[in-house]
Design an enzyme around this catalytic site. Structure first.
Site, PDB file in Angstrom:
ATOM      1  N   LYS A 203       0.978  -1.229   0.005  1.00 42.85           N
ATOM      2  CA  LYS A 203       0.030  -0.130  -0.019  1.00 42.85           C
ATOM      3  C   LYS A 203       0.796   1.324   0.084  1.00 42.85           C
ATOM      4  O   LYS A 203       1.725   1.242   0.886  1.00 42.85           O
ATOM      5  CB  LYS A 203      -1.066  -0.041   1.180  1.00 42.85           C
TER       6      LYS A 203
HETATM    7  C1  R5P Z   1      -2.560   4.829   8.288  1.00 45.15           C
HETATM    8  O1  R5P Z   1      -2.534   5.235   9.392  1.00 45.15           O
HETATM    9  C2  R5P Z   1      -3.457   3.741   8.056  1.00 45.15           C
HETATM   10  O2  R5P Z   1      -2.804   2.445   7.581  1.00 45.15           O
HETATM   11  C3  R5P Z   1      -4.586   3.997   7.137  1.00 45.15           C
HETATM   12  O3  R5P Z   1      -5.359   2.721   7.001  1.00 45.15           O
HETATM   13  C4  R5P Z   1      -4.171   4.562   5.711  1.00 45.15           C
HETATM   14  O4  R5P Z   1      -3.458   5.743   5.858  1.00 45.15           O
HETATM   15  C5  R5P Z   1      -5.452   4.629   4.955  1.00 45.15           C
HETATM   16  O5  R5P Z   1      -6.399   5.446   5.220  1.00 45.15           O
HETATM   17  P1  R5P Z   1      -6.529   6.822   4.453  1.00 45.15           P
HETATM   18  O6  R5P Z   1      -7.345   6.396   3.386  1.00 45.15           O
HETATM   19  O7  R5P Z   1      -7.496   7.458   5.575  1.00 45.15           O
HETATM   20  O8  R5P Z   1      -5.349   7.460   4.380  1.00 45.15           O
END
Ligand code: R5P
Length: 301
Positions: A203
């Site tokens: 990711k």
């Molecule tokens: C990080 O803090 C987390 O893994 C979140 O899941 C990630 O940042 C995705 O969430 P967002 O779309 O709010 O950035």
């Protein structure tokens, strides 16, 4: 012993059909073991190899994040529209119904807060607890270039090694510190290191320029985080551009659960990820769903 009494000679051997060796098309995952593939196929829809992962793990370092104050109220209605849910074990056990029919991507690293250095994480969840929770994947944060880069890569290695023993894939989450630039060069470095260390999915963040190079340079599926809340047309545009440039989906949180109409937004994002819709058409979809909230209540994937 009815089975023995009625035993008949088998006759449907399809002697003219060679044995079929099924292929597994998910990027870079063709050589994995059956259990790994089966779990990945719960996360990435085998029809298009894409995923809409709903991220709600923010509380592990941010506490009661805006939009996630009551996970038990806000999140279950969104689950029919997601392929997978990324969550901490605490949120899962306390607030998500156990009969959820979605793949669980379990956050396993943590150990810091927004009050301290963010890259200072440890592996907080043992593999046996992940198995008890029926996790389809294990998520671990990696801070390339961060203060605790080495420790975070060690966490990734440990989680991957443990997951490999039981056929559970690892999602490496590239964390970017304030001091690091989110450009293609940096993201390409971070995502490639994660994949080479054994992550099955990575990711990362979207970048305006050359994101297709980041995606191409990562030999396993790449999903993008949404990042901070954007106006809906911009969030949809980001998702659209990432998919067009080679991302296998999104792992999106704030741009869904902080939206005024989260159920409408998750369906609009879904139409971009799985429906090949443009961002403009997805935004129209969002507006019409927002105007008709009952359609969000009853529509199912
Ligand atoms: C990080 O803090 C987390 O893994 C979140 O899941 C990630 O940042 C995705 O969430 P967002 O779309 O709010 O950035």
């Amino acid at each position: 012993m009815a089975d023995i009494e009625n035993l008949q000679d088998g006759k449907n051997f399809y002697l003219d059909v060679p044995h079929r060796n099924p292929t597994f098309e998910l990027k870079g995952c063709g050589s994995l073991e059956w259990g790994m593939k089966n779990r990945l196929a719960r996360i990435f829809d085998p029809r298009d190899g894409r995923t809409l992962m709903l991220a709600i793990d923010h509380g592990y370092f941010q506490g009661p994040t805006t939009g996630l104050e009551r996970i038990d109220v806000v999140i279950p209605p969104l689950l029919p529209f997601a392929d997978a849910l990324m969550s901490t074990r605490g949120a899962l056990r306390s607030s998500i119904p156990a009969d959820v029919q979605r793949a669980i991507v379990l956050r396993t690293s943590g150990g810091q807060s927004i009050l301290k250095e963010l890259s200072n994480e440890l592996v907080a969840v043992d593999i046996d607890d992940a198995i008890r929770l029926n996790a389809s994947a294990l998520a671990v944060q990696v801070y390339i270039g961060g203060v605790h880069e080495h420790e975070s890569i060690r966490n990734l290695s440990r989680v991957t090694n443990e997951g490999n023993r039981y056929g559970i894939p690892t999602l490496a989450v590239t964390g970017v510190g304030k001091e690091l630039t989110r450009d293609a060069r940096y993201l390409g470095l971070a995502t490639r290191i994660c994949a080479e260390m054994g992550a099955h999915v990575v990711k990362t963040y979207f970048c305006e320029k050359d994101f297709e190079r980041v995606a191409a340079g990562c030999p396993v599926p790449l999903v993008i985080a949404g990042g901070k809340k954007l106006p809906e047309p911009e969030a949809l545009q980001m998702a659209y551009r990432a998919i067009q440039a080679g991302a296998a989906g999104v792992d999106m949180g704030r741009n869904i659960f902080q939206c005024e109409a989260p159920a409408a937004m998750i369906q609009a994002v879904r139409s971009v990820v799985h429906g090949q819709e443009t961002a403009a058409r997805a935004y129209e979809h969002y507006l019409s769903l927002k105007a008709e909230p009952r359609s969000c209540e009853y529509a199912q994937r």
